[in-house]
Design an enzyme around this catalytic site. Sequence first.
Site, PDB file in Angstrom:
ATOM      1  N   ASP A  54      43.433   4.160 -13.085  1.00 28.44           N
ATOM      2  CA  ASP A  54      44.130   3.797 -12.503  1.00 28.44           C
ATOM      3  C   ASP A  54      43.501   2.154 -11.985  1.00 28.44           C
ATOM      4  OD1 ASP A  54      45.073   2.383 -10.117  1.00 28.44           O
ATOM      5  OD2 ASP A  54      44.988   3.652  -8.844  1.00 28.44           O
ATOM      6  N   ASP A  86      44.105  12.413 -10.879  1.00 31.87           N
ATOM      7  CA  ASP A  86      44.461  11.501  -9.759  1.00 31.87           C
ATOM      8  C   ASP A  86      43.755  10.842  -9.819  1.00 31.87           C
ATOM      9  OD1 ASP A  86      46.917  10.756  -8.526  1.00 31.87           O
ATOM     10  OD2 ASP A  86      46.167  11.967  -6.691  1.00 31.87           O
ATOM     11  N   GLY A 107      50.445   8.289   1.561  1.00 24.39           N
ATOM     12  CA  GLY A 107      50.005   8.465   2.874  1.00 24.39           C
ATOM     13  C   GLY A 107      51.566   9.351   3.431  1.00 24.39           C
ATOM     14  N   SER A 146      55.957  11.859  -1.178  1.00 17.35           N
ATOM     15  CA  SER A 146      56.134  12.664  -0.211  1.00 17.35           C
ATOM     16  C   SER A 146      57.594  12.350   0.605  1.00 17.35           C
ATOM     17  CB  SER A 146      54.595  12.726   0.633  1.00 17.35           C
ATOM     18  OG  SER A 146      53.935  13.327  -0.362  1.00 17.35           O
ATOM     19  N   ILE A 185      53.589  14.768  -4.758  1.00 14.27           N
ATOM     20  CA  ILE A 185      53.200  14.929  -3.908  1.00 14.27           C
ATOM     21  C   ILE A 185      51.983  15.739  -2.799  1.00 14.27           C
ATOM     22  CG2 ILE A 185      54.668  16.471  -2.464  1.00 14.27           C
ATOM     23  CD1 ILE A 185      57.261  16.643  -4.375  1.00 14.27           C
TER      24      ILE A 185
HETATM   25  P1  13P Z   1      51.904  10.980  -1.344  1.00 11.16           P
HETATM   26  O1  13P Z   1      51.045  10.314  -0.425  1.00 11.16           O
HETATM   27  O2  13P Z   1      53.078  10.542  -1.251  1.00 11.16           O
HETATM   28  O3  13P Z   1      51.763  12.762  -1.058  1.00 11.16           O
HETATM   29  O4  13P Z   1      51.153  10.791  -3.034  1.00 11.16           O
HETATM   30  C1  13P Z   1      50.143  11.408  -2.874  1.00 11.16           C
HETATM   31  C2  13P Z   1      49.684  10.579  -4.682  1.00 11.16           C
HETATM   32  O5  13P Z   1      50.694   9.952  -5.079  1.00 11.16           O
HETATM   33  C3  13P Z   1      48.849  11.356  -4.770  1.00 11.16           C
HETATM   34  O6  13P Z   1      48.476  10.443  -6.142  1.00 11.16           O
HETATM   35  O1  G3H Z   2      46.747   9.645  -3.942  1.00 12.13           O
HETATM   36  C1  G3H Z   2      46.010  10.164  -3.173  1.00 12.13           C
HETATM   37  C2  G3H Z   2      46.213  12.071  -3.136  1.00 12.13           C
HETATM   38  O2  G3H Z   2      47.283  11.507  -2.033  1.00 12.13           O
HETATM   39  C3  G3H Z   2      44.667  11.697  -2.810  1.00 12.13           C
HETATM   40  O3  G3H Z   2      44.132  12.323  -1.530  1.00 12.13           O
HETATM   41  O4  G3H Z   2      42.311  10.752  -2.083  1.00 12.13           O
HETATM   42  O5  G3H Z   2      42.602  12.205  -0.660  1.00 12.13           O
HETATM   43  O6  G3H Z   2      42.037  13.064  -2.832  1.00 12.13           O
HETATM   44  P1  G3H Z   2      42.863  12.136  -1.299  1.00 12.13           P
HETATM   45 ZN    ZN Z   3      48.499   8.476  -5.788  1.00  8.60          ZN
END
Ligand code: 13P
Ligand code: G3H
Ligand code: ZN
Length: 325
Positions: free
Chosen positions: A105, A83, A180, A225, A266
């Site tokens: 990204d 991610d 977030g 989320s 999510i």
């Molecule tokens: P949320 O913070 O809305 O759960 O998004 C998570 C996300 O996009 C991880 O890449």
């Molecule tokens: O979009 C990001 C995810 O919610 C992961 O967050 O960088 O705190 O692991 P993180």
């Molecule tokens: Zn994200």
Amino acid sequence: MALVTSKKMFEMAYKNGYAIGAFNVNNMEIVQAITEACKEENAPVILQVSKGARAYANHTYLVKLVEAAVIECPNIPIVLHLDHGPDFETCKSCIDGGFTSVMIDYSGHSFEENIAETKKVVEYAHDHGVVVEAELGTLAGIEDEVSHAVGSYTRPEEVIEFAERTGCDSLAIAIGTSHGAYKFKPEQCTRNEKGILVPPPLRFDILKAVSEKLPGFPIVLHGSSSVPQEYVKMINENGGKMPDAVGIPEEQLREAAKLSVCKINIDSDLRLALTGTIRKFMFEHPDKFDPREYLKPARANVKEVVRHKLIEVLGCAGKATECME
Ligand code: 13P
Ligand code: G3H
Ligand code: ZN
């Protein structure tokens, strides 16, 4: 079955009007909660690992936890995805280290730099049988140098050139979601009759314009989320302080899943369920100190949040078999 790429999942999701849930994993309890819900609901799933998760839990531990889930859930397809890969080197390390999908990204860079870095990742990934998600447009939240100004939305007129020149397999776009638990400032929202903040609607016009330019191409939504008020309340009633936490309404995500959106990310909702449950347990049992006692109900509540998403939001419950590669 072994870990798979998201190719077949996205093909079926696009054709049949649902989306695959992409849930972030950081520890054993979260991996178990997500995959047990998916196993019970016969749902395909993407388990994703951020740079922060690798720094916290260690690449090898995370890969091995996901491999354990693959053994425990032999009848559902599971993708292991990076991610928000920040650069080629991080993507390469995950491709070499067993991931089946990566996100590069480079959305915070110029259009030309984004194309160049994404293309480099795509070439390496495709040579190794791995698929690539890219991003055009910028979300708020963790990418919060950029505000919700019009300029941060994805520009549909750029997507054909971007997809053709990079060869990416899916594209994350900015249509008003945000990372977030505080996705919008109160002044950007209205309040409903219960006093709960209602965010501005997602830009379905941009989503539709992108899909007209790229028919059949899988679109990804980050920052999706919904910030369940039940858990915000639980946190606030047990020593927490999360005023005006607000998310994306679930009906809008369900609508997006019926269109070209094939992957919905999510994370925060699972964090809220975990934290709320642990806070409540701690408050009610000040004498307890065995982590298993508070992690057990926390894991159970995360599992129920995931189950709810699979059935009511993503529409992918029961779709594991058709997504098998
Ligand atoms: P949320 O913070 O809305 O759960 O998004 C998570 C996300 O996009 C991880 O890449
Ligand atoms: O979009 C990001 C995810 O919610 C992961 O967050 O960088 O705190 O692991 P993180
Ligand atoms: Zn994200």
